[in-house]
Enzyme design. Structure first.
Site, short mmCIF file in Angstrom:
data_model
loop_
_atom_site.label_atom_id
_atom_site.label_comp_id
_atom_site.label_asym_id
_atom_site.label_seq_id
_atom_site.Cartn_x
_atom_site.Cartn_y
_atom_site.Cartn_z
N ASN A 98 0.94 -1.34 0.00
CA ASN A 98 -0.03 -0.04 0.16
C ASN A 98 0.93 1.14 0.06
OD1 ASN A 98 0.80 0.39 2.62
ND2 ASN A 98 -0.92 -0.39 3.81
N HIS A 553 -9.41 -0.04 -1.46
CA HIS A 553 -10.00 -0.07 -0.07
C HIS A 553 -11.26 -1.02 -0.08
CE1 HIS A 553 -8.49 4.20 1.02
NE2 HIS A 553 -7.37 3.18 1.07
#
Length: 619
Positions: A98, A553
Site C-alpha cells: 500500500n 479499499h
C-alpha cells in the site's frame, strides 16, 4: 525453514498471512499451549528492498511475486474502462504494497456498524484496538515548522504496538499550501483525527519506522524474528489453500481443516482442532467459501460444487472507495515527484537511501490529506442543499438499512467527512485498459504535475466478487459496479467541482500551478489532466467518468450482519451455518469506513484475536 510435520493437527489454521492474518497469528501464538499455522499463497518478501523502501512501491505492482493484480470488467459508468485492483501476494498482504497512509475513521462511521446489528462493534469498543496495534511517534520539528501539526495530541500517542507510525521530514511548500488553501475554505483541523471527530486539512501519519525509514507492515511488525522463533507458530508460504474441509456428520457442519496445494504441487490435508480462520482478504475469502460449498446455491451448481450452506450474501455487498485523480501542471520551481522519471536521479536517490540509513525522499511519505463535508463549487453545502440532493432518492434508500445509515452520516451529521482529498506528488494517468497499478502512477507526460484526488468516503454502490470456476488457481471475478447507485456519481461530481476552488489562481495552492488566462484557454486543458474543467455539474460528471479509479479499499464481501440482512458472519466473526470457521479480514466490514482502511483492519484483527481467545477459554 525446517521440516514441518503437517500430519499433526494444529489448534488454529489461519488461511492468509496478510494484514489481518498475521495479527491473529501473533496474538494467538502468545499462548505457548496453542499451536498455530499460517498458510500464505505468496512468498516471504520481508527482506526485499522494493517492499521495505517506501519510495520504491511502484516497483511492486503487476508482478506475480508481489501482486494478485485483479482487474474489473468494463465499468459502464466509467466509459467502459477496466479498473485495476492490486492485492498483496506475500507475507503482510496488502500492507506490504500500500501507500503507507494511516488514517482513522469517525465515531459515527464505526457506530453505524453496531447499529446494523453488530453488538460490541461501536467506536468506543474498537478504540482500544486502534491504540494497541501502533506505536505512534511524535512529529519532528521540521514537520511542525512546515505544515503545523498543532492538532497532534500527545496524550493519544499511547501504546507500544508492533506497527511504527510516524510523520516524515520532507514536506514542502506544496504541503504547506494545501493546509493554507483548505483553511481559506473554512476547513482547518482543530482536533487530532484519532479522536474520530475531525474535518479539514491535516498531515497524515504513515506506517514508516522513523529509525530505519522502512515500511512498517504486518510482516515486519507482527512476524518479527522473535515471533518466528516461537515453537508453536508455523508459517507456510507459497502454499495455496484450495478448500475448507468439514465434518458433516452432525446437524451443523464443523470445519476440521483445509486442503492445500504445496509449492511442490503436492496436495496435502491439514487439520485444525479448534478453528479455521479465513483471512484471505475481501476478494479471496468469499472465493474459498464458495469453493467449499458455502454461498449462493445457483452459483455453486453452475460450477458443480455441492452446496453445504446456502448463503447468497457470500461475495456480495462489496464496497470500495472511488477516487477521482485530477493532475495539474506545476510552475518550474514547484516540487514534483515527476522528476524521478530521470533514471540517473532515481539511482542517485536509491544510493543515498541505502548508504545513509534511509536518508532522502525515498524514505518518506509526503501525501497530504483533507477530510471534508459535502461540498461543491460554492463551498460547504448548507443543510437544505444536502437535503435537496438526497430527496429524489428517498424511497430507494429506505429499503436498505446500510444505505439509510450512509445517508444519515452524510446529510445529518455536522462533522462527518463525505470526502477525503489527497495531495499526491506526481501525475496520474488513466488508460482505458491498464495492465497494472503501475500504468496509473508512472509519469507519461514530459511536464511536471501534482494530483488532487477526490475520494467518496461513503459510497452507496455495491459490487460483488464470485468464482468463475471450481479451479482454485483461477482468480474470482471482482466487479465493483462503480456508480451503479446514481448518488455516487452525483456526489463525486460535486466533490470534483470543489477542486476548482482549491486550484483557483488566488489560492496558495493555485499559486504553485500553471494557470490559464481565460476560460477558452482553460478548456484547452494545457495545464491539467483531463482536458475538461468542472465549470458545471455535467462537466464534473464527465471528469469522474474519465478519471475515476479505485483507491484499493475493497471491503464487505463476507459482511458482519444479521443473516437475514445478507450477513455472512455474526458479531463474533463466525460463519453462519457452520462451526469452527471464522473470517477475519476486511471482507467482514459491513459499512466502508472513511479514510484509508489499514488502521481499521489492524484494529479489527486485534479485536478478533481477543474474541477467539475468549471463545476458546469459555468466556
Amino acid at each position: 525453514m525446517a521440516a514441518v510435520d503437517l500430519e499433526k493437527p494444529f489448534d488454529y489454521v489461519i488461511v492468509g498471512g496478510g494484514t489481518a492474518g498475521l495479527v491473529v497469528a501473533n496474538r494467538l501464538s502468545e499462548d505457548s499451549d496453542v499451536r498455530v499455522l499460517v498458510i500464505e499463497a505468496g512468498g516471504d518478501r520481508t527482506a526485499d528492498p522494493l517492499v521495505l523502501c517506501p519510495g520504491l512501491v511502484a516497483g511492486l505492482y503487476g508482478k506475480d511475486e508481489y501482486d494478485w493484480n485483479f482487474t474489473s470488467p468494463p465499468q459502464p459508468s466509467l466509459n467502459n474502462r477496466q479498473i485495476r485492483q492490486p492485492r498483496g501476494k506475500m507475507l503482510g498482504g496488502s500492507s506490504a504494497l500500500n501507500f503507507l497512509m494511516l488514517l482513522y475513521p469517525s465515531n459515527a462511521n464505526i457506530d453505524a456498524w453496531a447499529a446494523l446489528g453488530n453488538d460490541g462493534w461501536d467506536f468506543d469498543s474498537l478504540a482500544p484496538y486502534f491504540r494497541k496495534f501502533a506505536t505512534v511517534h511524535a512529529p519532528p520539528q521540521s514537520a511542525k515548522d512546515m505544515v503545523g501539526i498543532t492538532y497532534h495530541d500527545e496524550t493519544l500517542a499511547q501504546g507500544d504496538g508492533p506497527i511504527q507510525v510516524s510523520f516524515s521530514e520532507g514536506y514542502t511548500v506544496n504541503n504547506k499550501a494545501w493546509m493554507e488553501t483548505f483553511a481559506q475554505q473554512g476547513l482547518s483541523v482543530t482536533t487530532d483525527v484519532r479522536t474520530g471527530k475531525a474535518l479539514g486539512a491535516f498531515q497524515n501519519q504513515a506506517t514508516i519506522d522513523p529509525a530505519t525509514k522502512t515500511r512498517s507492515y504486518a510482516a515486519s511488525g507482527y512476524l518479527t524474528p522473535e515471533v518466528r522463533q516461537r515453537p508453536n507458530l508455523v508459517v507456510l508460504t507459497e502454499t495455496l489453500v484450495t478448500k475448507i474441509l468439514f465434518d458433516t456428520s452432525s446437524t451443523e457442519p464443523v470445519a476440521t481443516g483445509v486442503e492445500v496445494l504445496l509449492s511442490t504441487k503436492k496436495t496435502q490435508t491439514i487439520l485444525a482442532n479448534q478453528e479455521v480462520i479465513l483471512s484471505a482478504g475481501t476478494l479471496q475469502s468469499p472465493q474459498l467459501l464458495e469453493l467449499s460449498g458455502i454461498g449462493n446455491p445457483t452459483l455453486l451448481s453452475q460450477h458443480s460444487i455441492p452446496c453445504l450452506v446456502p448463503n447468497p450474501g457470500v461475495g456480495e455487498n462489496v464496497q470500495d472507495h472511488p477516487i477521482v485523480c485530477q493532475s495539474f501542471q506545476v510552475l518550474p520551481d514547484t516540487p514534483s515527484g515527476d522528476v524521478l522519471r530521470d533514471p540517473a536521479l532515481l539511482q542517485s536517490l536509491v544510493g543515498l537511501y541505502t548508504s545513509s540509513a534511509g536518508a532522502g525522499p525515498l524514505g518518506q511519505s509526503v501525501i497530504s490529506v483533507a477530510y471534508s463535508p459535502l461540498v461543491d463549487s460554492s463551498g460547504i453545502l448548507s443543510p437544505s442543499a444536502k437535503s435537496a440532493i438526497f430527496a429524489p432518492h428517498e424511497e430507494s434508500l429506505k429499503s436498505s438499512p446500510a444505505q439509510s445509515h450512509v445517508r444519515k452520516l452524510l446529510e445529518s451529521s455536522q462533522d462527518e467527512a463525505a470526502f477525503q482529498y489527497l495531495l499526491f506528488p506526481t501525475q496520474i494517468s488513466i488508460p482505458a485498459a491498464p495492465k497494472a497499478m503501475t500504468d496509473y502512477i508512472l509519469p507519461v507526460l514530459p511536464d511536471n504535475y501534482l494530483t488532487i484526488m477526490t475520494i467518496l468516503n461513503h459510497p452507496f454502490s455495491r459490487g460483488s466478487v464470485h468464482i468463475t470456476s471450481s479451479d482454485p488457481t483461477q482468480k474470482p471475478l471482482w466487479d465493483p459496479k462503480y456508480n451503479s447507485h446514481e448518488l455516487d456519481l452525483e456526489l463525486l461530481a460535486r466533490g470534483v467541482q470543489f477542486v476548482e476552488r482549491l486550484v483557483a489562481p488566488e489560492t496558495p495552492l493555485g499559486k504553485l500551478l500553471e494557470q490559464k488566462l481565460d476560460g477558452k484557454a482553460a478548456e484547452a486543458g494545457k495545464s491539467r489532466l483531463p482536458e475538461i474543467v468542472a465549470t458545471d455539474l455535467d462537466k464534473a460528471k464527465e471528469i469522474v467518468r474519465q478519471r475515476q479509479i479505485s483507491v484499493f479499499h475493497v471491503a464487505g464481501s463476507c459482511a458482519m450482519l444479521p443473516r437475514g440482512k445478507g450477513g455472512v458472519v455474526d458479531s463474533r466473526l463466525r460463519v453462519y451455518g457452520v462451526k469452527a470457521l471464522r473470517v477475519v479480514d476486511a471482507s467482514v466490514i459491513p459499512l466502508e469506513p472513511l479514510g484509508n482502511i489499514q488502521s481499521v483492519v489492524y484494529a479489527l484483527a486485534e479485536r478478533a484475536a481477543d474474541l477467539i481467545k475468549e471463545d476458546r477459554n469459555g468466556r
